[in-house]
Design a protein around this motif. Structure first.
Motif, PDB file in Angstrom:
ATOM      1  N   ALA A 142       0.933  -1.272   0.150  1.00 41.68           N
ATOM      2  CA  ALA A 142      -0.042  -0.023  -0.008  1.00 41.68           C
ATOM      3  C   ALA A 142       0.914   1.271  -0.078  1.00 41.68           C
ATOM      4  CB  ALA A 142      -0.948  -0.097   1.281  1.00 41.68           C
ATOM      5  N   ALA A 143       0.558   2.477  -0.520  1.00 41.88           N
ATOM      6  CA  ALA A 143       1.289   3.518  -0.643  1.00 41.88           C
ATOM      7  C   ALA A 143       0.302   4.571  -0.965  1.00 41.88           C
ATOM      8  CB  ALA A 143       2.222   3.401  -1.817  1.00 41.88           C
ATOM      9  N   ARG A 144       0.721   5.751  -0.386  1.00 38.61           N
ATOM     10  CA  ARG A 144       0.012   7.172  -0.711  1.00 38.61           C
ATOM     11  C   ARG A 144       0.769   8.321  -0.934  1.00 38.61           C
ATOM     12  NH1 ARG A 144      -0.523  11.126   3.880  1.00 38.61           N
ATOM     13  NH2 ARG A 144      -1.579  12.157   2.225  1.00 38.61           N
ATOM     14  N   LYS A 145       0.050   9.304  -1.843  1.00 43.38           N
ATOM     15  CA  LYS A 145       0.897  10.507  -2.071  1.00 43.38           C
ATOM     16  C   LYS A 145      -0.396  11.487  -2.475  1.00 43.38           C
ATOM     17  CE  LYS A 145       3.953  13.424  -4.999  1.00 43.38           C
ATOM     18  NZ  LYS A 145       4.956  13.127  -6.001  1.00 43.38           N
ATOM     19  N   GLY A 146      -0.761  12.268  -1.441  1.00 41.50           N
ATOM     20  CA  GLY A 146      -2.057  13.309  -1.932  1.00 41.50           C
ATOM     21  C   GLY A 146      -3.233  12.628  -1.430  1.00 41.50           C
ATOM     22  N   SER A 147      -3.458  11.377  -1.225  1.00 40.29           N
ATOM     23  CA  SER A 147      -4.857  10.885  -0.883  1.00 40.29           C
ATOM     24  C   SER A 147      -4.511  10.374   0.483  1.00 40.29           C
ATOM     25  CB  SER A 147      -4.842   9.757  -2.068  1.00 40.29           C
ATOM     26  OG  SER A 147      -5.288  10.660  -3.203  1.00 40.29           O
ATOM     27  N   PRO A 148      -5.552  10.045   1.474  1.00 41.58           N
ATOM     28  CA  PRO A 148      -5.327   9.416   2.735  1.00 41.58           C
ATOM     29  C   PRO A 148      -5.275   7.963   2.648  1.00 41.58           C
ATOM     30  CG  PRO A 148      -7.591  10.119   2.129  1.00 41.58           C
ATOM     31  CD  PRO A 148      -6.884  10.852   1.192  1.00 41.58           C
ATOM     32  N   LEU A 149      -4.482   7.534   3.456  1.00 44.00           N
ATOM     33  CA  LEU A 149      -4.394   5.965   3.759  1.00 44.00           C
ATOM     34  C   LEU A 149      -3.861   5.840   5.111  1.00 44.00           C
ATOM     35  CD1 LEU A 149      -4.946   3.483   1.791  1.00 44.00           C
ATOM     36  CD2 LEU A 149      -2.343   3.474   1.618  1.00 44.00           C
ATOM     37  N   VAL A 150      -4.426   4.874   5.874  1.00 46.71           N
ATOM     38  CA  VAL A 150      -4.292   4.245   7.012  1.00 46.71           C
ATOM     39  C   VAL A 150      -3.990   2.920   7.196  1.00 46.71           C
ATOM     40  CG1 VAL A 150      -5.531   6.162   8.064  1.00 46.71           C
ATOM     41  CG2 VAL A 150      -6.567   4.109   8.040  1.00 46.71           C
ATOM     42  N   LEU A 151      -3.030   2.574   7.893  1.00 49.49           N
ATOM     43  CA  LEU A 151      -2.821   1.279   8.274  1.00 49.49           C
ATOM     44  C   LEU A 151      -3.072   0.629   9.600  1.00 49.49           C
ATOM     45  CD1 LEU A 151      -1.143  -1.677   7.903  1.00 49.49           C
ATOM     46  CD2 LEU A 151       0.824  -0.354   8.477  1.00 49.49           C
ATOM     47  N   GLY A 152      -3.821  -0.468   9.864  1.00 45.63           N
ATOM     48  CA  GLY A 152      -4.436  -0.727  11.024  1.00 45.63           C
ATOM     49  C   GLY A 152      -3.844  -2.149  11.372  1.00 45.63           C
ATOM     50  N   LEU A 153      -3.180  -2.443  12.681  1.00 47.12           N
ATOM     51  CA  LEU A 153      -2.313  -3.588  13.130  1.00 47.12           C
ATOM     52  C   LEU A 153      -3.103  -4.390  14.107  1.00 47.12           C
ATOM     53  CD1 LEU A 153       0.928  -1.895  13.203  1.00 47.12           C
ATOM     54  CD2 LEU A 153       0.060  -3.084  11.352  1.00 47.12           C
ATOM     55  N   LYS A 154      -3.218  -5.385  14.021  1.00 45.26           N
ATOM     56  CA  LYS A 154      -3.790  -6.430  15.376  1.00 45.26           C
ATOM     57  C   LYS A 154      -3.271  -7.719  15.179  1.00 45.26           C
ATOM     58  CE  LYS A 154      -7.948  -7.865  17.528  1.00 45.26           C
ATOM     59  NZ  LYS A 154      -9.565  -8.075  17.862  1.00 45.26           N
ATOM     60  N   ASP A 155      -2.425  -8.060  16.265  1.00 40.26           N
ATOM     61  CA  ASP A 155      -1.671  -9.381  16.130  1.00 40.26           C
ATOM     62  C   ASP A 155      -1.076  -9.668  14.764  1.00 40.26           C
ATOM     63  OD1 ASP A 155      -2.688  -9.685  18.821  1.00 40.26           O
ATOM     64  OD2 ASP A 155      -4.431 -10.652  18.219  1.00 40.26           O
ATOM     65  N   ASN A 156      -1.625 -10.828  14.193  1.00 36.76           N
ATOM     66  CA  ASN A 156      -1.108 -11.091  12.796  1.00 36.76           C
ATOM     67  C   ASN A 156      -2.017 -10.398  11.622  1.00 36.76           C
ATOM     68  OD1 ASN A 156       1.208 -11.978  13.572  1.00 36.76           O
ATOM     69  ND2 ASN A 156       0.375 -14.004  14.129  1.00 36.76           N
ATOM     70  N   GLU A 157      -2.881  -9.594  11.933  1.00 42.86           N
ATOM     71  CA  GLU A 157      -3.904  -8.985  11.010  1.00 42.86           C
ATOM     72  C   GLU A 157      -3.243  -7.507  10.564  1.00 42.86           C
ATOM     73  OE1 GLU A 157      -8.249 -10.815  11.741  1.00 42.86           O
ATOM     74  OE2 GLU A 157      -7.557  -9.781  13.203  1.00 42.86           O
ATOM     75  N   PHE A 158      -3.750  -7.202   9.257  1.00 45.99           N
ATOM     76  CA  PHE A 158      -3.242  -5.910   8.596  1.00 45.99           C
ATOM     77  C   PHE A 158      -4.345  -5.485   7.878  1.00 45.99           C
ATOM     78  CE2 PHE A 158       0.312  -8.665   9.047  1.00 45.99           C
ATOM     79  CZ  PHE A 158       1.229  -7.743   9.984  1.00 45.99           C
ATOM     80  N   PHE A 159      -4.775  -4.355   8.358  1.00 38.50           N
ATOM     81  CA  PHE A 159      -6.019  -3.407   7.546  1.00 38.50           C
ATOM     82  C   PHE A 159      -5.414  -2.373   6.847  1.00 38.50           C
ATOM     83  CE2 PHE A 159      -7.279  -5.523  11.521  1.00 38.50           C
ATOM     84  CZ  PHE A 159      -8.192  -6.247  11.052  1.00 38.50           C
ATOM     85  N   ILE A 160      -6.030  -2.001   5.501  1.00 35.98           N
ATOM     86  CA  ILE A 160      -5.616  -0.804   4.753  1.00 35.98           C
ATOM     87  C   ILE A 160      -7.054  -0.107   4.595  1.00 35.98           C
ATOM     88  CG2 ILE A 160      -4.930  -0.095   2.618  1.00 35.98           C
ATOM     89  CD1 ILE A 160      -2.624  -0.689   4.257  1.00 35.98           C
ATOM     90  N   ALA A 161      -7.066   1.257   4.843  1.00 38.62           N
ATOM     91  CA  ALA A 161      -8.386   2.017   4.263  1.00 38.62           C
ATOM     92  C   ALA A 161      -8.031   3.363   3.988  1.00 38.62           C
ATOM     93  CB  ALA A 161      -9.379   1.532   5.293  1.00 38.62           C
ATOM     94  N   SER A 162      -8.878   4.009   3.581  1.00 43.49           N
ATOM     95  CA  SER A 162      -8.941   5.493   3.076  1.00 43.49           C
ATOM     96  C   SER A 162      -9.203   6.216   4.498  1.00 43.49           C
ATOM     97  CB  SER A 162     -10.168   5.806   2.260  1.00 43.49           C
ATOM     98  OG  SER A 162      -9.743   5.098   0.975  1.00 43.49           O
ATOM     99  N   ASP A 163      -9.924   5.677   5.478  1.00 42.19           N
ATOM    100  CA  ASP A 163      -9.995   6.419   6.711  1.00 42.19           C
ATOM    101  C   ASP A 163     -10.235   5.467   7.719  1.00 42.19           C
ATOM    102  OD1 ASP A 163     -12.565   6.066   7.046  1.00 42.19           O
ATOM    103  OD2 ASP A 163     -13.099   7.699   5.691  1.00 42.19           O
ATOM    104  N   ILE A 164     -10.511   5.685   9.066  1.00 43.08           N
ATOM    105  CA  ILE A 164     -10.349   4.843  10.154  1.00 43.08           C
ATOM    106  C   ILE A 164     -11.536   4.011  10.103  1.00 43.08           C
ATOM    107  CG2 ILE A 164      -8.450   5.961  11.386  1.00 43.08           C
ATOM    108  CD1 ILE A 164     -10.909   6.893  13.286  1.00 43.08           C
TER     109      ILE A 164
END
Length: 246
Positions: free
Chosen positions: A177-199
């Motif tokens: 995942a990558a961003r420039k000029g548009s929002p992006l967040v990374l969520g972490l929980k144990d061995n899980e990973f979440f990507i989204a435009s906002d929370i």
């Protein structure tokens, strides 16, 4: 404005992705789509209209029996290309190995598309986003860079704004995942990973959230992740033809 969401973990990705799209539907409701990796293939479903249309299509296809723990999804507000199914995300390259969702605008998509067409690369949509996934594929398949280098090389050559999440059949444990000029967040929980435009799509799963900065990329592989710079140098073979990107 569009909404993207991605998941990597041990759970069935479809309910997580669909729930995420419903939370992000305020960012776009012209079309919606989901792609996940299973049995060395990309399984992709796209529909015009609201997320409910996509959900109905997935139920009809009984996709939940095939879906695994790695997938990406998108809800679209049309910019380049009419709200047609062929223009809905996720977009894939012509080999159907690499799949991508994108929020933003690739301003120099026309010269890049012209170059790629000169290399006999065929396009299936009217979108600027497909140019990006085909460019990643060009660096991966033609130039023989690795997956991470291919994403970085492509992003260094596009003008405009982006938040993306990318999958590759050859790397079934990786999401970039990558961003420039548009929002992006990374969520972490144990061995899980979440990507989204906002929370909003991921807050029910984790409160451990990283806000990616401009020109940062998250490389998620197996049970770990790294935050890296998109602008890190990528050394290309001397034989690679230069592209007029302007």
């Amino acid at each position: 404005m569009c909404g993207i969401v991605g998941y990597k973990g041990s759970r069935n990705c479809l309910p997580i992705l669909l729930n995420g799209l419903k939370k992000l539907e305020y960012r776009g409701y012209d079309s919606a789509g989901i792609a996940f990796l299973s049995n060395n293939k990309i399984h992709r479903t796209r529909r015009v209209g609201k997320v409910k249309e996509l959900e109905n299509a997935l139920n009809d296809k009984k996709s939940s029996s095939k879906s695994k723990g790695l997938g990406i999804a998108h809800t679209r507000w049309a910019t380049h290309g009419e709200p047609l199914q062929k223009n809905a995300h996720p977009h894939s390259d012509q080999s159907n190995k690499i799949c991508l969702v994108h929020n933003g605008i690739i301003e120099n998509h026309e010269p890049i598309k012209k170059f790629l067409k000169s290399k006999k690369i065929k396009f299936n949509s009217d979108t600027d986003t497909e140019v990006l996934v085909q460019l990643i594929s060009y660096f991966y398949s033609n130039v023989k860079l690795d997956f991470e280098q291919s994403v970085r090389a492509a992003l260094q050559r596009v003008d405009g704004a982006y938040a993306i999440a990318v999958l590759n059949v050859d790397f079934p444990d990786m999401m970039i995942a990558a961003r420039k000029g548009s929002p992006l967040v990374l969520g972490l929980k144990d061995n899980e990973f979440f990507i989204a435009s906002d929370i909003s799509p991921i807050i029910k799963y984790t409160q451990n959230i990283i806000y990616l900065n401009d020109s940062e990329m998250a490389v998620i592989n197996e049970n770990s992740y790294e935050i890296k710079s998109v602008d890190k140098d990528v050394i290309l073979p001397k034989k690679v033809e230069k592209i007029d990107y302007k």
